[in-house]
Design an enzyme around this catalytic site. Structure first.
Site, PDB file in Angstrom:
ATOM      1  CB  CYS A 106      35.751  44.333  39.454  1.00 57.87           C
ATOM      2  SG  CYS A 106      35.238  43.273  40.798  1.00 57.87           S
TER       3      CYS A 106
ATOM      4  CD  GLU B 227      34.468  42.536  48.160  1.00 62.07           C
ATOM      5  OE1 GLU B 227      35.417  43.130  47.630  1.00 62.07           O
ATOM      6  OE2 GLU B 227      33.312  42.572  47.730  1.00 62.07           O
TER       7      GLU B 227
END
Lengths: 647, 647
Positions: A409, A313
């Site tokens: 998240c 990521e």
């Protein structure tokens, strides 16, 4: 200590049509929905267990810890969003729930101040043994941020006290002294949280610990390597990224290019920028600027998305910006909002606000649907559902927003960004009031000791006419600095009907207007807002021969439901006439762009795979909608970058 | 049994400048190099252990099996290449080595005919317990192919006898009867090998077993599922591909689209096509045609590369042909050569030979460097070394050819393809001699019982003038069928100086010339060979707005060492004048293409990431070289598909 306490936080109520609607969606949908998620009351999403973890840690329920090692942070982000919401929209029921959660958090805290349900329940004797992977400091950071927000919103000190006790404990455990741990978080976050706590409490130890974490990171002997050795963990870390993954590959002040996990990176850069403006330390300032230039001039998508690589990521390298396989995590763009805010704190240059505006109107809010109950974690600029379905290396991209994720998240992070959007509009420094963003709102400030109220009225971002009413309690000499948006080619300003000379008063993208302001002084701004054809720097391989549309701060995309499938077969030649139209009934009211493009004519099944015969094309009416609102009608193909020519 | 024994294999000696050089490279470099590799005598490559495995299995050395479960097949492919080499270039020393290897193989064979060093050494009691993963039948298939080739080349029967014993054993173990295993190979290969053995021995059981393997594949109850259950193996198989991976997801005759591992698929399709022409069974014929159309009209790269997806080294879906992340395994393209050959056996249509020609001149030989000691496993159409280095999802692509691989299937497979290239030029059916390919060679055939020699002289593929001398032992009435290449817009044929009417004698891309041929009859062919601008079917997303260059059968690419870096910034507008020049000193002698293109002007470091200002471009001289020869000077960027326009 330059800058400290100069930036007094203004009280701002956003009543703008665009943002108020988003805030209301968060208040009415996202916050209650996420509360259900935290309590495992959603039938269509995997259980979160986040609240139960706190109850088990508090000894009030039997059971095992469940979820990610950072599960607590979901509760923290939810509380932070609740705080921002309560700040402008009182809601006694919600506040009662929040107070109860805070009480629960207090009961889950250990006597020495330690607070983390994973370790408390599962491995009570292993605190701080795996900073690299296990997020203890990250969780504390989010809880600290929430506590500060809750205190600012409600004036209640309980949560703040809990987190000060936690921070005091952490301050005793970590630091440069021999009896302390010379480590730092595997996921940066607490660095920026400690600064917030310092600003509220004025306790220098918090600021020093934040600085310590930054200055210690990546130094040799490498803390994470020593730590892994102690755990007898000799597995390779994060493939070819290695310690670039968490930006500990080299000391922080040596870092000039953004690498590794984008959210980790951008949270750290945020802290660096704020430490720069608080301390005035040139090393911090230069590091923040170098990294900012690298990210925003070489590694940022047009939408404000960052983190081009799904592996880790992570950031990729300069100009490597694939549109279809990018990661562009919603949280990373949210982090970029925080960072831009801190860069603006550091120096008043409109380029920071330009990025901030780009991100809040595009790559962040694209993460949530218009109703507020589905979310994107990954925000691609080009989607072909068939490709996602068939190519393994596109599996991280989802063709539709999803319900609450297992790694949840992004939704609560979006909730706290949207509810706190008003905090980015203004800043007050010395006797100057800066207006960074234009949106309908009412703000209250103290300038030169005098209360000043500001009322903005605008239909931004669809039109760029803004009326600003400046009303000091008594006539007051101060400077109002207005940002001229980077996208604007021509701006006019009148004050009380009189044209103000912009050119002579412009510095770094802000028009400085110093005068003796009186009640109900009216400023009228007009920013010329045209449809713009954007091209990329030619070093961006993927975008050569392509064009994107932008109008004001809004980046556009074309969708299959407006333009049919095979969007790659559409071109928008440079002479295509483009027009902008507001449609009240489209996607909660947006300006769409229409224009005459070209399309490859329908091909027969017998068409050869390779041919020397030129293709035939026909004219076609194209319709582009704001990128943030894509996939709110029907899933399908989408692309931001459109071919200029077909052959 | 239609077709059997009609296609008598001609004896052909290739003496063509282009291919002879490649064959010599294989003879002088590849075969000796690979022999060293098989014997672990290379310092710069991982050990192969392949010969040692046979010695251990034969009980002549102590030690453990090492390598992949299909390591034996490297020896088989090497022996097959040796056989083809010996067929036209006697080499007593090499033949002695080969005979010794064959003796060793014989000693490693079990009494019942079983032959596989992995199981013999490691798990002697577990034969046939994991057909899905463990390649026993695959290895036997390659050894059978080698044995047939060795017998045809040398007339020696020892190897053939070893493999007949092995095939007889396998024929007893597998089949439809209750006491037999109703399974089939996890990696198809033996199906086509058994047909070769059948053609040599005329033993029907081999043909029937080949048919059985095809007809049984994918039927319910699913053999591999039953087998996995027996092994207590409940792990998921090959991710989202599942049993598509090895084309057993559905019965073979239901398969209309190529899916899964490309080499497995194409080997199976080869067997299906050959079974179709031998049996005349319509189900086989239709299946072969449907799959052929799918692969060559929807899933094949311009270079003849197949297998777009690195995940599972697999086919993707229709028109999904990314140029930079493709797999395009050298072995898969080699398999496509075999398949095209069998389609031509089935029916004489030039489209099959067109694909065959495309593949042999481009996507296969690109797998080997000009010196014959470095190899590509993956054959991309676009390479940017910086991207490969930085993007995890490009890691399978190598910017440079590598030495012998750990999975060393491609180099020996290339060796056998190159040394047997002459076998694809002609076929004899009834009283017709078909010429599918043009290359310098001398061939000997029996037509109507009369020996006929054919001599082709040409500088193909650089020029398309071909002289064919037809010399029957005595005057002989038969048909010569000459392929008109699909890339050719205008062809002329003269026979003994007289123009032959092509149009009236053309069928499916072949010109049929029936006459009473006499000694030294001279045919002169001229195929107009121009530089062609190729475009893709517009359904190929990646290639819209792009052009590729082809001249004759040769596909071109541009390389960094000729054109500088940032090849994405180069365009070749449709009016660009292109010229072809033969350069004796370039890449062993090639025709390169030059033309005037455009290039984005050098940008400064300060150039914005996004801009509304059009780019500036300048004219630039471009040079394109044959794709197969890329990366033989200096590693760097390469691309086949070039932008048409830049903005």
């Amino acid at each position: 200590m330059k800058g400290h306490a100069k930036d007094i936080k203004p009280k701002v109520t956003v009543n703008d049509r665009f943002w108020k609607r988003k805030i209301e969606v968060v208040q009415k949908e996202v916050i209650p929905y996420q509360w259900k998620a935290l309590n495992d009351q959603l039938s269509d999403a995997k259980p979160s267990h986040a609240i139960r973890n706190f109850k088990i840690a508090a000894g009030e329920e039997e059971g095992e810890f469940y979820g990610k090692v950072f599960q607590d942070s979901d509760v923290a982000k939810w509380l932070e969003a609740v705080a921002y919401s309560l700040e402008t929209l009182p809601n006694p029921d919600l506040e009662t729930i929040a107070d109860e959660v805070i009480d629960l958090i207090g009961r889950a805290q250990q006597n020495d101040g330690y607070l983390n349900t994973y370790y408390t329940i599962k491995e009570p004797n292993k605190r701080w043994t795996n900073l690299r992977d296990n997020h203890e400091l990250y969780v504390s950071g989010h809880l600290i941020e929430a506590a500060v927000a809750y205190y600012e919103a409600t004036g209640k000190k309980k949560f703040l006290n809990i987190m000060c006790k936690n921070a005091d404990y952490i301050t005793s455990v970590f630091g440069p002294h021999k009896h302390q741990i010379q480590g730092y978080p595997g996921h940066q976050e607490i660095e920026l949280a400690l600064i917030k706590l310092y600003r509220i409490t004025n306790k220098d130890a918090y600021l020093q610990l934040s600085k310590f974490f930054i200055e210690q990171r990546g130094k040799e002997p490498h803390y994470f390597k020593l730590e892994a050795k102690k755990r007898n963990d000799d597995r390779p870390f994060r493939g070819e990224l290695k310690y670039k993954y968490n930006q500990s590959h080299t000391p922080v002040f040596n870092q000039t290019e953004a690498v590794g996990h984008a959210v980790r990176g951008v949270y750290m850069y945020t802290a660096i920028a704020e430490l720069a403006s608080i301390t005035g330390d040139n090393t911090f300032i230069e590091t923040a600027k170098k990294l900012w230039n690298n990210v925003t001039k070489k590694q940022m998508y047009l939408t404000g998305g960052i983190g081009a690589s799904p592996f880790g990521e992570a950031f990729s390298t300069d100009y490597d910006l694939p549109n279809d396989t990018c990661y562009n995590e919603t949280c990373a763009s949210i982090g970029l909002v925080f960072w831009a805010n801190r860069m603006l704190q550091m120096e008043k240059k409109a380029e920071y606000a330009d990025v901030l505006e780009r991100v809040i109107y595009n790559g962040t809010i694209s993460g949530m649907d218009l109703k507020g109950n589905k979310f994107f974690y990954v925000n691609p600029l080009e989607v072909t559902p068939e490709v996602i379905e068939n190519r393994h290396d596109h599996k991280h991209v989802k063709p539709e927003r999803q319900t609450w994720f297992k790694t949840a998240c992004c939704p609560p992070n979006l909730a706290r960004m949207v509810t706190s959007i008003g905090k980015h509009i203004y800043s007050v420094e010395d006797q100057q009031l800066f207006i960074h963003l234009y949106m309908g709102n009412e703000g209250e400030f103290i300038i030169n000791g005098t209360p000043v109220s500001i009322v903005q009225k605008t239909t931004y971002p669809w039109e760029a006419t803004v009326e600003i009413e400046v009303s000091p309690a008594q006539p007051n000499d101060f400077t109002l600095a207005l940002r001229i948006p980077g996208w604007c080619q021509h701006a006019t300003i009148t004050i009380q009907g009189e044209v103000f000379n912009i050119a002579d008063n412009l510095k770094d993208g802000y028009v400085y207007i110093r005068r003796n302001w009186k009640e109900n002084d009216l400023i009228q701004l007009h920013f010329q807002m045209e449809v713009q054809r954007i091209r990329s720097n030619p070093k961006v391989r993927e975008n050569v021969g392509k064009v994107a549309l932008q109008r004001g701060p809004i980046v556009y995309c074309i969708e299959e439901c407006d333009n049919g499938s095979d969007l790659h077969g559409i071109a928008l030649p440079s002479d295509a006439k483009l027009s902008a139209t507001y449609d009240e009934n489209l996607l909660n009211g947006v300006v769409y762009i229409s224009g005459e493009g070209k399309r490859i004519s329908e091909t027969s099944e017998k068409e050869e795979l390779y041919s020397t015969i030129p293709m035939t094309t026909n004219k076609v009416e194209l319709k582009a909608i704001p990128y943030y609102a894509w996939c709110n009608r029907k899933p399908g193909e989408m692309r931001v970058w459109i071919n200029n020519q077909l052959q």
